[in-house]
Motif scaffolding. Structure first.
Motif, PDB file in Angstrom:
ATOM      1  N   SER A  46      13.626 -12.271 -10.432  1.00 18.91           N
ATOM      2  CA  SER A  46      14.581 -12.940  -9.548  1.00 18.91           C
ATOM      3  C   SER A  46      15.836 -12.096  -9.372  1.00 18.91           C
ATOM      4  O   SER A  46      16.469 -12.145  -8.316  1.00 18.91           O
ATOM      5  N   ALA A  47      16.202 -11.300 -10.368  1.00 16.16           N
ATOM      6  CA  ALA A  47      17.370 -10.426 -10.249  1.00 16.16           C
ATOM      7  C   ALA A  47      17.103  -9.307  -9.240  1.00 16.16           C
ATOM      8  O   ALA A  47      18.032  -8.804  -8.612  1.00 16.16           O
ATOM      9  N   TRP A  48      15.849  -8.906  -9.106  1.00 23.05           N
ATOM     10  CA  TRP A  48      15.502  -7.866  -8.147  1.00 23.05           C
ATOM     11  C   TRP A  48      15.700  -8.340  -6.711  1.00 23.05           C
ATOM     12  O   TRP A  48      15.956  -7.562  -5.820  1.00 23.05           O
ATOM     13  N   GLY A  49      15.531  -9.609  -6.502  1.00 18.82           N
ATOM     14  CA  GLY A  49      15.705 -10.149  -5.155  1.00 18.82           C
ATOM     15  C   GLY A  49      14.458  -9.948  -4.304  1.00 18.82           C
ATOM     16  O   GLY A  49      13.336  -9.924  -4.786  1.00 18.82           O
ATOM     17  N   GLU A  50      14.702  -9.751  -3.023  1.00 15.60           N
ATOM     18  CA  GLU A  50      13.621  -9.622  -2.044  1.00 15.60           C
ATOM     19  C   GLU A  50      12.812  -8.345  -2.299  1.00 15.60           C
ATOM     20  O   GLU A  50      13.363  -7.317  -2.663  1.00 15.60           O
ATOM     21  N   THR A  51      11.503  -8.438  -2.084  1.00 19.35           N
ATOM     22  CA  THR A  51      10.647  -7.261  -2.237  1.00 19.35           C
ATOM     23  C   THR A  51      10.099  -6.833  -0.876  1.00 19.35           C
ATOM     24  O   THR A  51      10.037  -7.629   0.060  1.00 19.35           O
ATOM     25  N   VAL A  52       9.719  -5.567  -0.802  1.00 19.11           N
ATOM     26  CA  VAL A  52       9.158  -4.985   0.415  1.00 19.11           C
ATOM     27  C   VAL A  52       7.842  -4.311   0.027  1.00 19.11           C
ATOM     28  O   VAL A  52       7.757  -3.652  -1.002  1.00 19.11           O
ATOM     29  N   ARG A  53       6.820  -4.479   0.867  1.00 22.06           N
ATOM     30  CA  ARG A  53       5.538  -3.808   0.617  1.00 22.06           C
ATOM     31  C   ARG A  53       5.625  -2.368   1.099  1.00 22.06           C
ATOM     32  O   ARG A  53       6.023  -2.113   2.233  1.00 22.06           O
ATOM     33  N   VAL A  54       5.244  -1.432   0.227  1.00 21.40           N
ATOM     34  CA  VAL A  54       5.261  -0.016   0.593  1.00 21.40           C
ATOM     35  C   VAL A  54       3.874   0.573   0.368  1.00 21.40           C
ATOM     36  O   VAL A  54       3.112   0.110  -0.474  1.00 21.40           O
ATOM     37  N   ALA A  55       3.574   1.621   1.128  1.00 18.36           N
ATOM     38  CA  ALA A  55       2.274   2.286   1.030  1.00 18.36           C
ATOM     39  C   ALA A  55       2.262   3.226  -0.173  1.00 18.36           C
ATOM     40  O   ALA A  55       3.226   3.950  -0.414  1.00 18.36           O
ATOM     41  N   VAL A  56       1.167   3.181  -0.928  1.00 17.04           N
ATOM     42  CA  VAL A  56       0.944   4.108  -2.037  1.00 17.04           C
ATOM     43  C   VAL A  56      -0.497   4.602  -1.950  1.00 17.04           C
ATOM     44  O   VAL A  56      -1.371   3.909  -1.417  1.00 17.04           O
ATOM     45  N   ALA A  57      -0.738   5.784  -2.464  1.00 17.56           N
ATOM     46  CA  ALA A  57      -2.093   6.340  -2.427  1.00 17.56           C
ATOM     47  C   ALA A  57      -2.993   5.581  -3.400  1.00 17.56           C
ATOM     48  O   ALA A  57      -2.662   5.409  -4.564  1.00 17.56           O
ATOM     49  N   ALA A  58      -4.128   5.126  -2.910  1.00 18.45           N
ATOM     50  CA  ALA A  58      -5.102   4.439  -3.760  1.00 18.45           C
ATOM     51  C   ALA A  58      -6.024   5.440  -4.445  1.00 18.45           C
ATOM     52  O   ALA A  58      -6.619   5.131  -5.476  1.00 18.45           O
ATOM     53  N   VAL A  59      -6.148   6.621  -3.859  1.00 20.03           N
ATOM     54  CA  VAL A  59      -7.011   7.686  -4.385  1.00 20.03           C
ATOM     55  C   VAL A  59      -6.250   9.005  -4.264  1.00 20.03           C
ATOM     56  O   VAL A  59      -5.233   9.086  -3.578  1.00 20.03           O
ATOM     57  N   ASP A  60      -6.754  10.027  -4.915  1.00 22.70           N
ATOM     58  CA  ASP A  60      -6.179  11.352  -4.727  1.00 22.70           C
ATOM     59  C   ASP A  60      -6.483  11.807  -3.301  1.00 22.70           C
ATOM     60  O   ASP A  60      -7.633  11.783  -2.865  1.00 22.70           O
ATOM     61  N   ILE A  61      -5.457  12.201  -2.585  1.00 19.68           N
ATOM     62  CA  ILE A  61      -5.619  12.632  -1.199  1.00 19.68           C
ATOM     63  C   ILE A  61      -5.378  14.132  -1.145  1.00 19.68           C
ATOM     64  O   ILE A  61      -4.315  14.613  -1.531  1.00 19.68           O
ATOM     65  N   GLN A  62      -6.368  14.850  -0.697  1.00 25.77           N
ATOM     66  CA  GLN A  62      -6.279  16.300  -0.611  1.00 25.77           C
ATOM     67  C   GLN A  62      -5.341  16.705   0.525  1.00 25.77           C
ATOM     68  O   GLN A  62      -5.221  15.998   1.529  1.00 25.77           O
ATOM     69  N   PRO A  63      -4.690  17.856   0.402  1.00 24.46           N
ATOM     70  CA  PRO A  63      -3.806  18.330   1.477  1.00 24.46           C
ATOM     71  C   PRO A  63      -4.557  18.471   2.799  1.00 24.46           C
ATOM     72  O   PRO A  63      -5.734  18.829   2.827  1.00 24.46           O
ATOM     73  N   TYR A  64      -3.859  18.180   3.870  1.00 24.86           N
ATOM     74  CA  TYR A  64      -4.363  18.313   5.238  1.00 24.86           C
ATOM     75  C   TYR A  64      -5.564  17.409   5.506  1.00 24.86           C
ATOM     76  O   TYR A  64      -6.428  17.728   6.311  1.00 24.86           O
ATOM     77  N   THR A  65      -5.614  16.268   4.830  1.00 26.07           N
ATOM     78  CA  THR A  65      -6.671  15.272   5.039  1.00 26.07           C
ATOM     79  C   THR A  65      -6.113  14.144   5.897  1.00 26.07           C
ATOM     80  O   THR A  65      -4.989  13.685   5.674  1.00 26.07           O
ATOM     81  N   ALA A  66      -6.898  13.686   6.851  1.00 26.15           N
ATOM     82  CA  ALA A  66      -6.498  12.528   7.656  1.00 26.15           C
ATOM     83  C   ALA A  66      -6.466  11.291   6.753  1.00 26.15           C
ATOM     84  O   ALA A  66      -7.400  11.049   5.986  1.00 26.15           O
ATOM     85  N   ILE A  67      -5.386  10.543   6.834  1.00 27.60           N
ATOM     86  CA  ILE A  67      -5.226   9.364   5.981  1.00 27.60           C
ATOM     87  C   ILE A  67      -5.881   8.167   6.651  1.00 27.60           C
ATOM     88  O   ILE A  67      -5.616   7.861   7.815  1.00 27.60           O
ATOM     89  N   THR A  68      -6.758   7.496   5.899  1.00 31.30           N
ATOM     90  CA  THR A  68      -7.443   6.299   6.387  1.00 31.30           C
ATOM     91  C   THR A  68      -6.931   5.075   5.621  1.00 31.30           C
ATOM     92  O   THR A  68      -6.385   5.220   4.521  1.00 31.30           O
ATOM     93  N   PRO A  69      -7.111   3.889   6.168  1.00 33.15           N
ATOM     94  CA  PRO A  69      -6.640   2.681   5.470  1.00 33.15           C
ATOM     95  C   PRO A  69      -7.254   2.505   4.076  1.00 33.15           C
ATOM     96  O   PRO A  69      -6.614   1.948   3.192  1.00 33.15           O
ATOM     97  N   GLU A  70      -8.462   3.018   3.862  1.00 32.43           N
ATOM     98  CA  GLU A  70      -9.118   2.890   2.562  1.00 32.43           C
ATOM     99  C   GLU A  70      -8.412   3.717   1.489  1.00 32.43           C
ATOM    100  O   GLU A  70      -8.570   3.481   0.299  1.00 32.43           O
ATOM    101  N   MET A  71      -7.646   4.705   1.898  1.00 34.73           N
ATOM    102  CA  MET A  71      -6.946   5.580   0.956  1.00 34.73           C
ATOM    103  C   MET A  71      -5.608   5.001   0.518  1.00 34.73           C
ATOM    104  O   MET A  71      -4.956   5.554  -0.360  1.00 34.73           O
ATOM    105  N   ILE A  72      -5.194   3.892   1.107  1.00 36.95           N
ATOM    106  CA  ILE A  72      -3.852   3.354   0.888  1.00 36.95           C
ATOM    107  C   ILE A  72      -3.908   1.974   0.235  1.00 36.95           C
ATOM    108  O   ILE A  72      -4.736   1.133   0.595  1.00 36.95           O
ATOM    109  N   ASP A  73      -3.033   1.767  -0.742  1.00 37.93           N
ATOM    110  CA  ASP A  73      -2.764   0.447  -1.318  1.00 37.93           C
ATOM    111  C   ASP A  73      -1.337   0.078  -0.957  1.00 37.93           C
ATOM    112  O   ASP A  73      -0.525   0.951  -0.643  1.00 37.93           O
TER     113      ASP A  73
END
Length: 105
Positions: A46-73
């Motif tokens: 409750s001290a933190w207050g409002e939260t915001v959803r942010v994108a984080v990698a769900a898997v290791d993503i190799q450089p220069y790879t197209a990001i798909t929704p399955e790769m993101i949590d």
């Protein structure tokens, strides 16, 4: 012949009674400790207050790879810690690729 010891059953009852008392006390202490931890956790949240959803990698993503929704949590962070570098909308990930920072191998 062996004589029956009349104290043995009573000592076993005493030991069993002590074990039960110890178990009940341990259970009560664990319940109290759990309630305290949950209460403190709720205070922190409750001290933190409002939260915001942010994108984080769900898997290791190799450089220069197209990001798909399955790769993101999506994880909730307190709004006070979210800076402009965080991605908060799925639309901003569309047609994105992962980049590698200079100097990272």
């Amino acid at each position: 012949m062996l004589e029956a010891n009349s104290e043995e059953p009573e000592s076993m009852l005493d030991a069993r009674r002590k074990a039960i008392i110890f178990f009940v006390l341990a259970l009560a202490m664990a319940t109290i400790a759990s309630a305290i931890i949950v209460n403190e956790w709720n205070k922190v949240r409750s001290a933190w207050g409002e939260t915001v959803r942010v994108a984080v990698a769900a898997v290791d993503i190799q450089p220069y790879t197209a990001i798909t929704p399955e790769m993101i949590d999506w994880q909730a962070l307190p709004k006070q810690f979210v800076t402009t570098g965080f991605i908060t909308e799925a639309q901003k990930l569309k047609d994105s690729i992962a980049l590698v920072k200079k100097g990272i191998s």
